[in-house]
Design a protein around this motif. Structure first.
Motif, PDB file in Angstrom:
ATOM      1  N   VAL A  96      24.492  63.055  24.206  1.00 45.13           N
ATOM      2  CA  VAL A  96      23.982  64.102  23.385  1.00 45.13           C
ATOM      3  C   VAL A  96      22.473  63.892  22.973  1.00 45.13           C
ATOM      4  O   VAL A  96      21.594  64.885  23.148  1.00 45.13           O
ATOM      5  N   LEU A  97      22.007  62.705  22.575  1.00 51.52           N
ATOM      6  CA  LEU A  97      20.944  62.292  22.128  1.00 51.52           C
ATOM      7  C   LEU A  97      19.934  62.430  23.337  1.00 51.52           C
ATOM      8  O   LEU A  97      18.548  62.661  22.953  1.00 51.52           O
ATOM      9  N   ASP A 100      20.393  66.334  25.163  1.00 52.22           N
ATOM     10  CA  ASP A 100      20.418  67.846  24.612  1.00 52.22           C
ATOM     11  C   ASP A 100      19.259  67.889  23.573  1.00 52.22           C
ATOM     12  O   ASP A 100      18.700  66.641  23.097  1.00 52.22           O
ATOM     13  N   ARG A 101      18.897  69.103  23.280  1.00 51.11           N
ATOM     14  CA  ARG A 101      18.076  69.411  22.025  1.00 51.11           C
ATOM     15  C   ARG A 101      18.381  70.168  21.178  1.00 51.11           C
ATOM     16  O   ARG A 101      18.984  71.118  21.523  1.00 51.11           O
ATOM     17  N   PHE A 102      18.453  69.606  19.828  1.00 55.38           N
ATOM     18  CA  PHE A 102      18.818  70.319  18.683  1.00 55.38           C
ATOM     19  C   PHE A 102      18.160  70.009  17.283  1.00 55.38           C
ATOM     20  O   PHE A 102      17.739  68.857  17.319  1.00 55.38           O
ATOM     21  N   LYS A 105      17.939  66.163  15.413  1.00 53.77           N
ATOM     22  CA  LYS A 105      18.160  65.186  16.425  1.00 53.77           C
ATOM     23  C   LYS A 105      17.540  63.946  15.982  1.00 53.77           C
ATOM     24  O   LYS A 105      18.265  62.780  16.291  1.00 53.77           O
ATOM     25  N   GLY A 106      16.306  63.934  15.615  1.00 54.41           N
ATOM     26  CA  GLY A 106      15.676  62.860  14.991  1.00 54.41           C
ATOM     27  C   GLY A 106      16.096  61.910  13.821  1.00 54.41           C
ATOM     28  O   GLY A 106      16.360  60.762  13.946  1.00 54.41           O
ATOM     29  N   LEU A 108      19.770  62.262  13.436  1.00 54.81           N
ATOM     30  CA  LEU A 108      20.902  61.666  14.098  1.00 54.81           C
ATOM     31  C   LEU A 108      20.520  60.248  14.726  1.00 54.81           C
ATOM     32  O   LEU A 108      21.123  59.296  14.568  1.00 54.81           O
ATOM     33  N   GLU A 109      19.238  60.300  15.416  1.00 54.07           N
ATOM     34  CA  GLU A 109      18.742  59.030  16.076  1.00 54.07           C
ATOM     35  C   GLU A 109      18.655  58.002  14.944  1.00 54.07           C
ATOM     36  O   GLU A 109      18.864  56.510  15.258  1.00 54.07           O
ATOM     37  N   GLN A 165      21.959  54.546  25.978  1.00 50.89           N
ATOM     38  CA  GLN A 165      20.878  55.505  25.807  1.00 50.89           C
ATOM     39  C   GLN A 165      19.729  55.016  26.549  1.00 50.89           C
ATOM     40  O   GLN A 165      19.402  56.056  27.580  1.00 50.89           O
ATOM     41  N   GLU A 169      18.400  57.389  29.747  1.00 50.47           N
ATOM     42  CA  GLU A 169      17.087  57.987  29.774  1.00 50.47           C
ATOM     43  C   GLU A 169      16.190  57.885  31.153  1.00 50.47           C
ATOM     44  O   GLU A 169      15.618  58.721  31.604  1.00 50.47           O
TER      45      GLU A 169
END
Lengths: 279, 333
Positions: A96-97, A100-102, A105-106, A108-109, A165, A169
């Motif tokens: 998800v991180l 996805d874009r939501f 997000k920053g 949650l990161e 992660q 990426e």
């Protein structure tokens, strides 16, 4: 299997490895070995030596003590279950991180790392105030084995996420598109193309998460109540052995944990290699 | 008709990637989508494949309405610039992937994979991992993988773009021969006009989201529809208000009827040819002329020499219609 046999020699072609160390790499290797020995090898050996000082009979008696055995059983079961849970949720969170874009997000990161950054005793306090006897949520987990699961889940959450992660990426989206153009469904693409690439990272995260759980103390000691046969884990058991001046028992339990952790790491590596090669 | 694209539009935010694209490509043909980077040709290819969806318009493949079909159902073979190899699988299993997805019997898969590896000359490398192959070999593997599913169309996105010049030329010839053998309808994207002219049956010139011209390599080279196509397919220079190829300018050392006088400012030798820059009287832009070394030597073309220029008979020329285009570009080609 032919793949593996073909793959190996290219990676470690002995004729090309330079055995004549330069001064710099000689010093580097020396420092690494010294450091590793001082911090890891010697203490581990000391644990094994102390554990065996009383002889096999003494060792066996210590770890088959009913209360100790129950603690080992609870710790290993909970650590294994939590590691399995982390493999699934950690991979999902990393996905998800990265993909996805939501909004948020920053944030949650940032929040993911809190279990890393928080002193474990603070985590323990947080858990007590949320799930303790006067829980505002109405969840009373204090003095039950579930408190152990909860504490383990809390402190091990970031491991798989943070290992998976960066690998995710770096994954080439075109590889997934190629699989799709060949007719693979999204599930098949994940299983046969993405998962083999992620397997080493997932395994590494799982190993860290298991090892951390097995040795956890601070975050659970307040909530669990340390009830023998109910919510007592090995770290607590080791501490009480030390307090009773029974160092042999303490190191025996430690030795068992050490062996179990090693076995889990080896098992995860074998599994990872199998998945990475399958596709 | 194998691929039928009609009225396709695509935007990314404010950027118009494709604007009302209409294109029909017959079965069995090898077509090049040619144009500058960012011109929309890759987007068009990806829309045909189903890797991207058009904002409006439709795509029909082999008579099947494919606009709403996901890429998995379109039965297209797609080859990427950077190979997109399955790194953890052997060459043979890479090629077998699409067949395994289709749950073909094992023996059939093995036979098909062997046949394809032979076709792309990789039969000796079946058990290697992609990382143990060179770039050209990886791209041939990717091609075999795409062909394995017997696609109705084969789409290649800058297939040779990541390879060095020599391998590129080899693969280009090889792709042409392969196409003559396999006959699958093929579309490839390239920004290299030489590649398009050499390999394709038909070239579609795409620029700024529009199709500028469609035609055979000869048609495009000899009868460019506009200044852009002319300029993109080869070098262009200006002479007396006309834009033409530098090798279509005739040079004389004496005045003739209708010839334009000028002075040589530079003579640069590149291998077998000489590129002569001429300051033409009454013209702002310098003219460039390309000729063989022998010819240039016979005419004694050195800086300062007086020359008279005429367009060669039958030269491809378009009127210098775009005044916005700076003169330097004509010189630089």
């Amino acid at each position: 299997m032919t793949v593996a046999l073909e793959g190996r020699p290219a990676r470690s072609r002995p004729s090309l490895v330079n055995h004549d160390l330069t001064t710099a790499s000689g010093i580097g290797l020396g420092v690494s070995m010294l450091w590793f020995s001082l911090l890891v090898l010697i203490p581990l050996t000391a644990v094994m030596v102390t554990a065996s000082s009383g002889g096999w009979g003494e060792f066996w008696r210590s770890i088959t003590n009913e209360q100790t055995a129950a603690a080992i059983r609870l710790t290993v079961t909970a650590a294994a279950a939590v590691t399995l849970a982390n493999i699934v949720t950690g991979t999902a969170i990393a996905w998800v991180l990265v993909r996805d874009r939501f909004p948020g997000k920053g944030l949650l990161e940032l929040v993911i790392d809190i279990p890393f950054a928080l002193p474990t005793i603070v985590a323990g306090l947080v858990l007590v105030s949320l799930y303790g006897n006067d829980s505002p949520l109405g969840l009373h987990l204090a003095n039950t084995e579930w408190s152990i699961y909860l504490a383990f889940l809390f402190v091990t959450l970031p491991f798989v996420v943070r290992m998976v992660q960066p690998v995710l990426e770096e994954l080439d989206l075109e590889v997934e598109e190629a699989a799709a153009s060949l007719g693979a469904s999204r599930a098949t693409i994940f299983r046969r193309v993405v998962l083999p690439s992620l397997a080493p990272a997932i395994a590494a995260g799982a190993a860290l998460s298991f090892a951390r759980a097995v040795g956890e103390y601070g975050s659970l000691v307040l909530l669990s109540g340390n009830l023998p046969f109910e919510s007592e884990v090995t770290s607590v058991r080791i501490l009480s052995a030390i307090e009773n001046d029974n160092r042999a028992a303490a190191t025996s339990i430690a030795a068992v944990l050490l062996v179990i952790s090693l076995l889990v790491i080896v098992a995860l590596d074998v599994l990872q290699r199998r998945v990475a090669r399958r596709g | 008709m194998s691929i039928d694209v009609s009225g396709v539009n695509k935007r990314y935010g404010d950027f118009v990637a494709l604007q009302d694209i209409n294109l029909t490509l017959p079965t069995g043909q090898l077509t090049a989508l040619l144009g500058p980077s960012g011109g929309g040709k890759t987007t068009l290819l990806r829309i045909i494949a189903g890797l991207e969806t058009a904002d409006s318009g439709s795509v029909v493949i082999e008579g099947v309405e494919a606009t709403r079909l996901p890429v998995q159902k379109r039965n297209v073979g797609f080859v990427f610039q950077h190979y997109a190899a399955f790194k953890h699988l052997s060459v043979a299993r890479n090629v077998a992937f699409g067949l395994e997805i289709r749950k073909k019997p094992k023996a059939e898969i093995r036979a098909k994979v062997d046949e394809l590896l032979q076709l792309v000359h990789l039969d000796a490398f079946a058990d290697r991992l992609p990382s143990q192959l060179s770039g050209g070999q990886r791209q041939r593997m990717a091609l075999a993988r795409a062909l394995a599913i017997e696609p109705s169309v084969l789409l290649l996105d800058e297939p040779f773009g990541a390879l060095d010049a020599k391998v590129r030329k080899e693969l280009r010839d090889w792709l042409r021969r392969l196409h003559d053998e396999v006959h699958v309808t093929t579309v490839f994207v390239t920004h290299d006009q030489e590649e398009a002219l050499e390999v394709a049956d038909e070239i579609v010139v795409v620029n700024e989201g529009r199709v500028e011209q469609v035609g055979s390599p000869d048609q495009l080279y000899d009868e460019p529809a506009n200044d852009f196509v002319m300029g993109f397919l080869g070098e262009v220079t200006t002479l007396g208000g006309v834009r033409l190829r530098p090798h279509d300018v005739e040079v004389a050392t004496v005045p003739g009827s209708g010839s334009l006088p000028g002075t040589v400012t530079r003579a640069l030798r590149v291998g077998f040819e000489v590129r002569v820059t001429v300051d033409v009287a009454g013209q702002d832009a310098l003219a460039t002329v390309v000729m063989t070394r022998t010819h240039a030597r016979a005419l004694r073309l050195e800086p300062g020499a007086a020359v008279w220029l005429t367009p060669a008979d039958g030269a491809t020329a378009v009127a210098g219609s775009r005044p916005a285009r700076p003169a330097e570009e004509a010189v630089a080609g």
